[in-house]
Design a protein around this motif. Sequence first.
Motif, PDB file in Angstrom:
ATOM      1  N   PHE A 236      61.235  19.773  47.110  1.00 56.83           N
ATOM      2  CA  PHE A 236      61.123  19.463  48.531  1.00 56.83           C
ATOM      3  C   PHE A 236      61.594  20.636  49.389  1.00 56.83           C
ATOM      4  O   PHE A 236      60.998  20.939  50.426  1.00 56.83           O
ATOM      5  N   ALA A 240      59.166  22.326  51.999  1.00 59.52           N
ATOM      6  CA  ALA A 240      59.504  22.260  53.422  1.00 59.52           C
ATOM      7  C   ALA A 240      59.319  23.615  54.093  1.00 59.52           C
ATOM      8  O   ALA A 240      58.909  23.696  55.254  1.00 59.52           O
ATOM      9  N   VAL A 256      64.868  20.935  59.141  1.00 57.72           N
ATOM     10  CA  VAL A 256      64.678  19.981  58.041  1.00 57.72           C
ATOM     11  C   VAL A 256      65.893  19.987  57.121  1.00 57.72           C
ATOM     12  O   VAL A 256      66.398  18.932  56.712  1.00 57.72           O
ATOM     13  N   LEU A 295      61.413  10.628  49.424  1.00 58.37           N
ATOM     14  CA  LEU A 295      60.734  11.904  49.223  1.00 58.37           C
ATOM     15  C   LEU A 295      59.216  11.723  49.193  1.00 58.37           C
ATOM     16  O   LEU A 295      58.469  12.584  49.663  1.00 58.37           O
ATOM     17  N   ALA A 298      57.382  11.900  52.499  1.00 49.34           N
ATOM     18  CA  ALA A 298      57.151  13.214  53.100  1.00 49.34           C
ATOM     19  C   ALA A 298      55.682  13.612  53.032  1.00 49.34           C
ATOM     20  O   ALA A 298      55.205  14.411  53.852  1.00 49.34           O
ATOM     21  N   ALA A 301      53.923  13.009  56.333  1.00 55.96           N
ATOM     22  CA  ALA A 301      54.422  13.623  57.566  1.00 55.96           C
ATOM     23  C   ALA A 301      53.326  14.454  58.238  1.00 55.96           C
ATOM     24  O   ALA A 301      52.769  15.359  57.622  1.00 55.96           O
ATOM     25  N   LEU A 307      58.822  15.277  59.575  1.00 56.77           N
ATOM     26  CA  LEU A 307      59.357  15.666  58.274  1.00 56.77           C
ATOM     27  C   LEU A 307      60.884  15.723  58.322  1.00 56.77           C
ATOM     28  O   LEU A 307      61.555  15.328  57.354  1.00 56.77           O
ATOM     29  N   ILE A 310      62.180  12.179  58.076  1.00 54.58           N
ATOM     30  CA  ILE A 310      62.081  11.717  56.691  1.00 54.58           C
ATOM     31  C   ILE A 310      63.159  12.369  55.828  1.00 54.58           C
ATOM     32  O   ILE A 310      63.754  11.729  54.949  1.00 54.58           O
ATOM     33  N   ALA A 311      63.427  13.660  56.084  1.00 53.18           N
ATOM     34  CA  ALA A 311      64.475  14.351  55.336  1.00 53.18           C
ATOM     35  C   ALA A 311      65.832  13.713  55.584  1.00 53.18           C
ATOM     36  O   ALA A 311      66.644  13.562  54.659  1.00 53.18           O
ATOM     37  N   LEU A 373      53.882  17.421  47.968  1.00 52.38           N
ATOM     38  CA  LEU A 373      55.031  16.653  48.471  1.00 52.38           C
ATOM     39  C   LEU A 373      55.159  15.311  47.744  1.00 52.38           C
ATOM     40  O   LEU A 373      56.268  14.843  47.465  1.00 52.38           O
TER      41      LEU A 373
END
Length: 404
Positions: A236, A240, A256, A295, A298, A301, A307, A310-311, A373
């Motif tokens: 991730f 990212a 993020v 995860l 993501a 997103a 994102l 979500i993180a 992702l």
Amino acid sequence: MSSSSYRAVLRAPGAARLFGAALIGRLSYGTVSLSLLLAVAATTGSYARAGWVMAVFSTVSVLLFPARAGLVDRHGARRVLPPMAAGYALTLVGLAAATWRSGVPYPVLLVLAAAAGVFAPPLGPVTRAQWSRLVTDPELRRRAYSLDTVAEELLYVTGPLLAGALASVARPAVGLLLSAVLVLGGTVALAVSVPREAARNNSAEEAASSSTKGLLSRARQPLAAAAGAGAGLGAFGLLAVVFAGRHGRDADVAWVEAALAAGSAVGGLALGAVNWRAAAGNRLTVLTALLGAALALAALAPSLPVLAVIAAFAGLAVAPTLTTAYLLTDEIAPPEQRTRAGAWVNTAFNAGGSASTALVGLLTERLPLSVCLLLAAAPVLAALAAAPSWRRTADTGRGVLTEG
């Protein structure tokens, strides 16, 4: 003062001294990576070579981590930690000297990086093993582990910031010198705070060695959870960066990362503050599933702010997952193997992260980013296969674990 307070943990005899010393020593691990990367890149003019130096340092450190922790279990922290810290600090000083100016042969940098990986003291496992001795109450021990995990994660956020700020006003090699001072001072202070331990005889060492395989077998759930979490978060983290580059600037990934760290801190503190009735194994199963599901989200997103949200949601499960993995391993391991057992969890997490980062780097060139992702969640969810089955007891109605 309520026994549920984190302050109650630090009021345990010797706890504040242990916690402070561990923070100083482990801050070194937060500053050393970026400092080493920048210093080698500056002296060689190549980020590729700097990456190889970092890879050598990280690989040697991770592979030998359980062995160094085993030395602590066999001979005691007071005997083993100071020589390790001295050797590690000296190699960092050597790296600082070698990268102060250009001209040092590249193989010398690789050898020094490998030597640093050999000596790096296992401060995290030692600290957690000491919490088990200082805090005997199970609830307070859970809070101690939660506090320790959150503090360690925050150090890995503030450490690079400190190293980056230092590199902006001085040579990057100065960050290596700072890392040497931090690890030597913190490790010696930690060793002094640990009670003296009697030397183990040969028969005890043989018994411990022969039971290592059994320990790893019994600890398969926390090891799998740690490896899965490391793999998922490692993938991730790289994805990212790619996502940020396609939706703005690469540097925007910092938002993020900050969201993930903030969520992890909140989740870790909440884990310690709440009185849980579920067994550690059951909690770990639920937390692993939540991390994997977060995860996986993501992949949906549409923008960088989403994102980041979500993180943050995924972060709520990061520190609790790792804390519970350490706690469960601590319950499984006999006292004379707690440091080594904690090191195996740490190694599983780091190894999972390293492997997934390399693999995902290849997949990004062949698959859509959303698919990559989604795949980042796969190793976390796959770790659920190692979880024991649930059953209910007729007399208490509480969930307990059976092997299955």
